[in-house]
Design an enzyme around this catalytic site. Structure first.
Site, short mmCIF file in Angstrom:
data_model
loop_
_atom_site.label_atom_id
_atom_site.label_comp_id
_atom_site.label_asym_id
_atom_site.label_seq_id
_atom_site.Cartn_x
_atom_site.Cartn_y
_atom_site.Cartn_z
CD GLU A 293 -8.75 7.73 4.43
OE1 GLU A 293 -8.75 8.44 3.59
OE2 GLU A 293 -9.07 6.61 4.63
CB SER A 294 -2.08 8.25 4.30
OG SER A 294 -2.70 8.69 3.22
CE LYS B 209 -10.17 -5.44 3.85
NZ LYS B 209 -11.11 -4.59 3.42
CB CYS C 197 -0.97 0.04 1.34
SG CYS C 197 -1.86 1.41 1.49
#
Length: 234
Positions: free
Chosen positions: A69-70, A44, A17
Site C-alpha cells: 500500500e503506497s 503476475k 501504476c
C-alpha cells in the site's frame, strides 16, 4: 521469493501504476539507494502473489520485510529519514492526509474517464474531474506546491495525477483545467520536479496510449481518430 539485493531497498512496480509513482517519488526525494523491479500485472509471477497480500503494487521490500500500500510505504520512508515531508502541525498534517485521499478519489475518476463507454459518460466524467480540480483550486495558496514553498507528500500524490493529462491533452481538448490558474501553475511546477519526472520510464506516454487504446472506450475511439476530434469543453 525472487532473489533481491540485500544492501538496498527494492520497489516492486508496474510501468503505469500511479501509486507506484508515489513511492518512487519519495524514494528519490529522500535519496534512497534502491532497485526497481517491474512486473506484468496481467501475468503476475508466483513469487509476487506469495508476498503481496492484496495482489497489488507497489511493494517495498526492506530486508526480509514486505510493505504494501503506497500510503504506508510513503509514510515509512518519511518517518525513517530526517526532514519530514509532512507539516509539523498536527492539524495541517491531518489536512495533508485528507488531500492525499482526495488525490486517490481523483484517480478513481480518471479511471472512469478513460473507461467511459460513450460520449455522454465521458462528458460526465470530464465534469467530475473539472469539479474536483475546482475544489483543489480553492485550497491552493501561492505555491508553487500544495503547502507553499516546500514539497510535501501531497505533491507526490498529485504529480502522477497530472501526468495522465499530458497524454489526454494529446488526444483531444477537454478543457478540464480551464479557469483554474492555480491548479495550472501547480501542475507545471510538479511536472518540472526531477523526482516526478523520474518516477516513470521514458516510454510511459507510449505505454499509456497503448493501454487506453485497449480499453474499447470512448477515449479509445478518440485516440484512434484524434486528428478529427473536437473539444468536449463546451
Amino acid at each position: 521469493m525472487q532473489s533481491f539485493k540485500t544492501d538496498r531497498l527494492t520497489l516492486v512496480s508496474h510501468h503505469l501504476c500511479p501509486f507506484v509513482q508515489r513511492a518512487a517519488i519519495l524514494l528519490d526525494e529522500k535519496n534512497f539507494d534502491y532497485e526497481r523491479v517491474q512486473i506484468d500485472l496481467t501475468n503476475k509471477p508466483d513469487w509476487f502473489t506469495k508476498v503481496s497480500p492484496l495482489g497489488r503494487v507497489p511493494l517495498l521490500i526492506v530486508g526480509d520485510s514486505v510493505l504494501f500500500e503506497s500510503a504506508v510505504i510513503c509514510e515509512y520512508l518519511d518517518e525513517v529519514t530526517e526532514g519530514s515531508l509532512h507539516p509539523a502541525d498536527p492539524l495541517e498534517k491531518a489536512r495533508a492526509r485528507s488531500f492525499i485521499e482526495y488525490g486517490s478519489a481523483i484517480l478513481n475518476d480518471i479511471g472512469g474517464f478513460y473507461n467511459a463507454p460513450d460520449t455522454e459518460r465521458l462528458k460526465e466524467m470530464r465534469q467530475k474531474l473539472a469539479d474536483k480540480f475546482a475544489r483543489l483550486e480553492a485550497e491552493l495558496g501561492n505555491g508553487p506546491y500544495f503547502a507553499g514553498a516546500k514539497f510535501s507528500l501531497v505533491d507526490a500524490v498529485f504529480g502522477p495525477i497530472f501526468r495522465y493529462f499530458d497524454s489526454f491533452d494529446k488526444i483531444a481538448e477537454f478543457g478540464i483545467f480551464d479557469g483554474l490558474p492555480k491548479v495550472t501553475a501547480y501542475r507545471q511546477a510538479l511536472a518540472e520536479r526531477p523526482s516526478i519526472k523520474g518516477a516513470v520510464t521514458a516510454d510511459y506516454p507510449a505505454r499509456l496510449e497503448a493501454f487506453i487504446a485497449r480499453r474499447g472506450s470512448q477515449l479509445s475511439r478518440f485516440l484512434e481518430n484524434r486528428d478529427s476530434q473536437g473539444a468536449l469543453a463546451s
